[in-house]
Motif scaffolding. Structure first.
Motif, mmCIF file in Angstrom:
data_model
loop_
_atom_site.group_PDB
_atom_site.id
_atom_site.type_symbol
_atom_site.label_atom_id
_atom_site.label_comp_id
_atom_site.label_asym_id
_atom_site.label_seq_id
_atom_site.Cartn_x
_atom_site.Cartn_y
_atom_site.Cartn_z
ATOM 1 N N ALA A 32 0.849 -1.181 0.000
ATOM 2 C CA ALA A 32 0.000 0.000 0.000
ATOM 3 C C ALA A 32 0.888 1.236 0.000
ATOM 4 C CB ALA A 32 -0.900 0.006 1.229
ATOM 5 N N ILE A 33 0.354 2.309 -0.524
ATOM 6 C CA ILE A 33 1.048 3.594 -0.501
ATOM 7 C C ILE A 33 0.388 4.464 0.559
ATOM 8 C CG2 ILE A 33 1.559 5.706 -1.793
ATOM 9 C CD1 ILE A 33 3.143 3.376 -2.825
ATOM 10 N N TYR A 34 1.234 5.020 1.431
ATOM 11 C CA TYR A 34 0.787 5.965 2.449
ATOM 12 C C TYR A 34 1.443 7.304 2.158
ATOM 13 C CZ TYR A 34 -1.241 2.245 5.250
ATOM 14 O OH TYR A 34 -2.014 1.204 5.694
ATOM 15 N N ARG A 35 0.697 8.388 2.409
ATOM 16 C CA ARG A 35 1.192 9.724 2.082
ATOM 17 C C ARG A 35 0.858 10.696 3.214
ATOM 18 N NH1 ARG A 35 -1.181 11.270 -3.313
ATOM 19 N NH2 ARG A 35 0.295 9.723 -4.032
ATOM 20 N N ALA A 36 1.775 11.652 3.447
ATOM 21 C CA ALA A 36 1.548 12.707 4.445
ATOM 22 C C ALA A 36 2.393 13.916 4.100
ATOM 23 C CB ALA A 36 1.898 12.224 5.841
ATOM 24 N N SER A 37 1.946 15.059 4.585
ATOM 25 C CA SER A 37 2.773 16.268 4.491
ATOM 26 C C SER A 37 2.954 16.807 5.897
ATOM 27 C CB SER A 37 2.103 17.316 3.592
ATOM 28 O OG SER A 37 0.861 17.696 4.122
ATOM 29 N N VAL A 38 4.156 17.301 6.170
ATOM 30 C CA VAL A 38 4.489 17.839 7.495
ATOM 31 C C VAL A 38 5.300 19.106 7.323
ATOM 32 C CG1 VAL A 38 4.415 15.612 8.689
ATOM 33 C CG2 VAL A 38 6.544 16.377 7.667
ATOM 34 N N SER A 39 5.349 19.886 8.367
ATOM 35 C CA SER A 39 6.083 21.141 8.348
ATOM 36 C C SER A 39 7.567 20.901 8.086
ATOM 37 C CB SER A 39 5.926 21.843 9.697
ATOM 38 O OG SER A 39 6.821 22.922 9.800
ATOM 39 N N ALA A 40 8.173 21.832 7.366
ATOM 40 C CA ALA A 40 9.609 21.745 7.096
ATOM 41 C C ALA A 40 10.411 22.426 8.202
ATOM 42 C CB ALA A 40 9.921 22.368 5.737
ATOM 43 N N ALA A 41 9.804 22.609 9.377
ATOM 44 C CA ALA A 41 10.506 23.235 10.508
ATOM 45 C C ALA A 41 11.668 22.370 10.985
ATOM 46 C CB ALA A 41 9.537 23.493 11.652
ATOM 47 N N CYS A 42 11.550 21.058 10.823
ATOM 48 C CA CYS A 42 12.634 20.130 11.153
ATOM 49 C C CYS A 42 13.268 19.670 9.851
ATOM 50 C CB CYS A 42 12.095 18.920 11.909
ATOM 51 S SG CYS A 42 11.385 19.288 13.505
ATOM 52 N N PHE A 43 14.356 18.943 9.949
ATOM 53 C CA PHE A 43 14.954 18.321 8.779
ATOM 54 C C PHE A 43 14.133 17.098 8.395
ATOM 55 C CE2 PHE A 43 18.626 20.297 10.908
ATOM 56 C CZ PHE A 43 19.020 21.158 9.897
ATOM 57 N N ALA A 44 14.107 16.778 7.136
ATOM 58 C CA ALA A 44 13.360 15.597 6.671
ATOM 59 C C ALA A 44 13.863 14.333 7.362
ATOM 60 C CB ALA A 44 13.461 15.464 5.158
ATOM 61 N N THR A 45 15.145 14.282 7.661
ATOM 62 C CA THR A 45 15.719 13.102 8.306
ATOM 63 C C THR A 45 15.325 12.981 9.782
ATOM 64 O OG1 THR A 45 17.735 14.358 8.727
ATOM 65 C CG2 THR A 45 17.693 12.957 6.750
ATOM 66 N N ASP A 46 14.741 14.032 10.375
ATOM 67 C CA ASP A 46 14.262 13.952 11.760
ATOM 68 C C ASP A 46 12.976 13.138 11.860
ATOM 69 O OD1 ASP A 46 16.367 15.499 12.640
ATOM 70 O OD2 ASP A 46 15.216 17.366 12.641
ATOM 71 N N TYR A 47 12.251 13.023 10.754
ATOM 72 C CA TYR A 47 10.979 12.307 10.741
ATOM 73 C C TYR A 47 11.208 10.829 10.496
ATOM 74 C CZ TYR A 47 8.642 16.817 10.534
ATOM 75 O OH TYR A 47 8.191 18.068 10.812
ATOM 76 N N THR A 48 10.397 10.024 11.143
ATOM 77 C CA THR A 48 10.455 8.575 10.973
ATOM 78 C C THR A 48 9.055 8.071 10.669
ATOM 79 O OG1 THR A 48 12.221 8.419 12.598
ATOM 80 C CG2 THR A 48 11.047 6.397 12.088
ATOM 81 N N VAL A 49 8.948 7.189 9.714
ATOM 82 C CA VAL A 49 7.654 6.576 9.425
ATOM 83 C C VAL A 49 7.510 5.349 10.318
ATOM 84 C CG1 VAL A 49 8.468 5.100 7.546
ATOM 85 C CG2 VAL A 49 6.096 5.817 7.605
ATOM 86 N N ARG A 50 6.287 5.104 10.719
ATOM 87 C CA ARG A 50 6.006 3.906 11.502
ATOM 88 C C ARG A 50 4.601 3.430 11.176
ATOM 89 N NH1 ARG A 50 5.339 5.960 17.751
ATOM 90 N NH2 ARG A 50 3.405 7.115 17.487
ATOM 91 N N VAL A 51 4.367 2.161 11.430
ATOM 92 C CA VAL A 51 3.048 1.569 11.286
ATOM 93 C C VAL A 51 2.623 1.156 12.685
ATOM 94 C CG1 VAL A 51 1.707 -0.327 10.307
ATOM 95 C CG2 VAL A 51 3.472 0.786 8.938
ATOM 96 N N ILE A 52 1.458 1.661 13.095
ATOM 97 C CA ILE A 52 0.957 1.348 14.429
ATOM 98 C C ILE A 52 -0.391 0.652 14.314
ATOM 99 C CG2 ILE A 52 2.197 3.288 15.482
ATOM 100 C CD1 ILE A 52 -0.509 4.760 15.652
ATOM 101 N N PRO A 53 -0.729 -0.166 15.298
ATOM 102 C CA PRO A 53 -2.050 -0.792 15.299
ATOM 103 C C PRO A 53 -3.130 0.276 15.398
ATOM 104 C CG PRO A 53 -0.612 -1.819 16.914
ATOM 105 C CD PRO A 53 0.078 -0.595 16.424
ATOM 106 N N TYR A 54 -4.289 0.003 14.814
ATOM 107 C CA TYR A 54 -5.406 0.923 14.931
ATOM 108 C C TYR A 54 -6.705 0.162 15.174
ATOM 109 C CZ TYR A 54 -9.146 4.114 14.193
ATOM 110 O OH TYR A 54 -10.293 4.838 14.391
ATOM 111 N N HIS A 55 -7.379 0.569 16.227
ATOM 112 C CA HIS A 55 -8.736 0.099 16.521
ATOM 113 C C HIS A 55 -9.377 1.182 17.367
ATOM 114 C CE1 HIS A 55 -12.111 -2.235 18.014
ATOM 115 N NE2 HIS A 55 -11.794 -3.201 17.166
ATOM 116 N N ALA A 56 -10.575 1.601 17.013
ATOM 117 C CA ALA A 56 -11.258 2.650 17.763
ATOM 118 C C ALA A 56 -11.360 2.267 19.234
ATOM 119 C CB ALA A 56 -12.648 2.882 17.185
#
Length: 154
Positions: A115-139
């Protein structure tokens, strides 16, 4: 009356964790525990299948104000509805941790369950400061307090 620092922390924990947990406990007991059984089934599914989840290519672009991240996540036979993609950056200067939900935009063709996941975030930090993760989800489930199966890209 000023609250001591430890009292503020206790109050924050109560509002952030304990009160929602008590409400979730009551909800899970309704209808002879139907919601509770759904949560347990969801947890078992995650435990059985999360070892096969992995990351593929990641692309990062920027317009100077924001970073635009797109990442491949291989879910194999795991339903995308039971997990959530997130961009995460730790608090470095005492600011709050930044967590941004990634949108599940499409499935990849093939047997990988990609699957493809997409997001946009502020450039206030360096791109390398961000980490992608997959977390469980259930309401109604508090992650990572109740389920700590988190897959980090790094």
């Amino acid at each position: 009356m000023r609250l001591a620092h430890h009292e503020k922390d206790r109050l924050r924990r109560s509002e952030q964790y304990y009160l929602p947990a008590a409400a979730a406990y009551q909800e899970r007991g309704l209808d002879r525990g139907a919601v509770g059984r759904q949560v347990v089934d969801w947890q078992h599914t995650l435990e059985q299948r999360c070892a096969s989840v992995g990351f593929g290519e990641m692309n990062v672009t920027s317009d100077g104000r924001q970073f635009f991240f797109e990442v491949q996540v291989f879910l194999h036979d795991l339903d995308p509805a039971v997990v959530q993609g997130e961009w995460y950056v730790d608090a470095i200067t005492g600011d709050d941790t930044v967590r941004r939900e990634m949108a599940h935009v499409r499935r990849l063709a093939g047997e990988s369950g990609g699957a493809i996941y997409r997001a946009s975030v502020s450039a206030a930090c360096f791109a390398t400061d961000y980490t992608v993760r997959v977390i469980p989800y259930h309401a109604g489930v508090a992650v990572p307090l109740e389920v700590d199966l988190i897959l980090w890209q790094r």
